[in-house]
Design a protein around this motif. Structure first.
Motif, mmCIF file in Angstrom:
data_model
loop_
_atom_site.group_PDB
_atom_site.id
_atom_site.type_symbol
_atom_site.label_atom_id
_atom_site.label_comp_id
_atom_site.label_asym_id
_atom_site.label_seq_id
_atom_site.Cartn_x
_atom_site.Cartn_y
_atom_site.Cartn_z
ATOM 1 N N ILE A 1 0.840 -1.202 0.000
ATOM 2 C CA ILE A 1 0.000 0.000 0.000
ATOM 3 C C ILE A 1 0.875 1.252 0.000
ATOM 4 N N GLU A 2 1.950 1.217 0.780
ATOM 5 C CA GLU A 2 2.882 2.348 0.804
ATOM 6 C C GLU A 2 3.583 2.508 -0.546
ATOM 7 N N MET A 3 4.026 1.394 -1.124
ATOM 8 C CA MET A 3 4.709 1.416 -2.413
ATOM 9 C C MET A 3 3.808 1.997 -3.508
ATOM 10 N N LEU A 4 2.521 1.724 -3.426
ATOM 11 C CA LEU A 4 1.557 2.217 -4.406
ATOM 12 C C LEU A 4 1.054 3.632 -4.077
ATOM 13 N N GLU A 5 1.569 4.205 -2.986
ATOM 14 C CA GLU A 5 1.188 5.544 -2.535
ATOM 15 C C GLU A 5 -0.314 5.663 -2.275
ATOM 16 N N LEU A 6 -0.857 4.643 -1.604
ATOM 17 C CA LEU A 6 -2.281 4.612 -1.270
ATOM 18 C C LEU A 6 -2.525 4.694 0.230
ATOM 19 N N THR A 7 -1.492 5.058 0.981
ATOM 20 C CA THR A 7 -1.564 5.040 2.445
ATOM 21 C C THR A 7 -2.738 5.841 3.001
ATOM 22 N N ASP A 8 -2.989 7.013 2.463
ATOM 23 C CA ASP A 8 -4.044 7.877 2.992
ATOM 24 C C ASP A 8 -5.368 7.751 2.238
ATOM 25 N N GLN A 9 -5.484 6.758 1.408
ATOM 26 C CA GLN A 9 -6.688 6.571 0.599
ATOM 27 C C GLN A 9 -7.697 5.669 1.316
ATOM 28 N N ARG A 10 -8.950 5.850 0.993
ATOM 29 C CA ARG A 10 -10.004 4.950 1.482
ATOM 30 C C ARG A 10 -10.095 3.799 0.486
ATOM 31 N N ILE A 11 -9.610 2.633 0.889
ATOM 32 C CA ILE A 11 -9.554 1.486 -0.016
ATOM 33 C C ILE A 11 -10.068 0.235 0.687
ATOM 34 N N ALA A 12 -10.428 -0.734 -0.131
ATOM 35 C CA ALA A 12 -10.738 -2.089 0.331
ATOM 36 C C ALA A 12 -9.780 -3.006 -0.409
ATOM 37 N N VAL A 13 -9.271 -4.023 0.300
ATOM 38 C CA VAL A 13 -8.278 -4.918 -0.278
ATOM 39 C C VAL A 13 -8.728 -6.366 -0.121
ATOM 40 N N GLU A 14 -8.562 -7.105 -1.206
ATOM 41 C CA GLU A 14 -8.883 -8.528 -1.241
ATOM 42 C C GLU A 14 -7.658 -9.268 -1.773
ATOM 43 N N VAL A 15 -7.287 -10.351 -1.105
ATOM 44 C CA VAL A 15 -6.193 -11.199 -1.568
ATOM 45 C C VAL A 15 -6.748 -12.601 -1.772
ATOM 46 N N ASN A 16 -6.618 -13.088 -2.986
ATOM 47 C CA ASN A 16 -7.130 -14.419 -3.331
ATOM 48 C C ASN A 16 -8.584 -14.585 -2.903
ATOM 49 N N GLU A 17 -9.366 -13.553 -3.207
ATOM 50 C CA GLU A 17 -10.813 -13.534 -2.963
ATOM 51 C C GLU A 17 -11.193 -13.494 -1.488
ATOM 52 N N GLU A 18 -10.242 -13.118 -0.609
ATOM 53 C CA GLU A 18 -10.510 -12.976 0.821
ATOM 54 C C GLU A 18 -10.266 -11.525 1.216
ATOM 55 N N LEU A 19 -11.239 -10.892 1.868
ATOM 56 C CA LEU A 19 -11.095 -9.521 2.319
ATOM 57 C C LEU A 19 -9.998 -9.439 3.380
ATOM 58 N N VAL A 20 -9.138 -8.437 3.264
ATOM 59 C CA VAL A 20 -8.064 -8.223 4.240
ATOM 60 C C VAL A 20 -8.380 -6.935 4.994
ATOM 61 N N PRO A 21 -8.697 -7.026 6.287
ATOM 62 C CA PRO A 21 -8.991 -5.817 7.063
ATOM 63 C C PRO A 21 -7.760 -4.919 7.173
ATOM 64 N N ARG A 22 -7.979 -3.619 7.146
ATOM 65 C CA ARG A 22 -6.888 -2.648 7.243
ATOM 66 C C ARG A 22 -6.045 -2.885 8.502
ATOM 67 N N THR A 23 -6.670 -3.319 9.578
ATOM 68 C CA THR A 23 -5.946 -3.533 10.835
ATOM 69 C C THR A 23 -4.921 -4.663 10.739
ATOM 70 N N THR A 24 -5.013 -5.492 9.708
ATOM 71 C CA THR A 24 -4.073 -6.614 9.571
ATOM 72 C C THR A 24 -3.073 -6.422 8.434
ATOM 73 N N PHE A 25 -3.084 -5.243 7.778
ATOM 74 C CA PHE A 25 -2.185 -5.002 6.645
ATOM 75 C C PHE A 25 -0.720 -5.260 7.012
ATOM 76 N N SER A 26 -0.282 -4.777 8.184
ATOM 77 C CA SER A 26 1.136 -4.889 8.525
ATOM 78 C C SER A 26 1.552 -6.327 8.825
#
Length: 66
Positions: free
Chosen positions: A22-47
């Motif tokens: 997310i940092e590499m893509l410069e999306l740190t301050d953006q409101r985003i939703a992330v899915e990995v392999n069709e599973e939602l990844v909560p922002r609290t678990t990004f790190s």
């Protein structure tokens, strides 16, 4: 390693976690939703969410409005 980001192949450093991507893509301050392999990844678990070779990641920007 290679991942698929929103359907496109992308090379990223090994041992990168979601927060790093997310940092590499410069999306740190953006409101985003992330899915990995069709599973939602909560922002609290990004790190703590390590990415793996061939992961399929979808990042969606939240848009407000009325």
């Amino acid at each position: 390693m290679q991942i698929y980001l929103n359907g496109l192949e992308k090379q990223i450093p090994d041992s990168l976690d979601m927060a790093g991507l997310i940092e590499m893509l410069e999306l740190t301050d953006q409101r985003i939703a992330v899915e990995v392999n069709e599973e939602l990844v909560p922002r609290t678990t990004f790190s703590g969410h390590l990415l793996n070779d061939q992961d399929r990641i979808e990042i969606i920007h939240a848009v407000g409005g009325g």
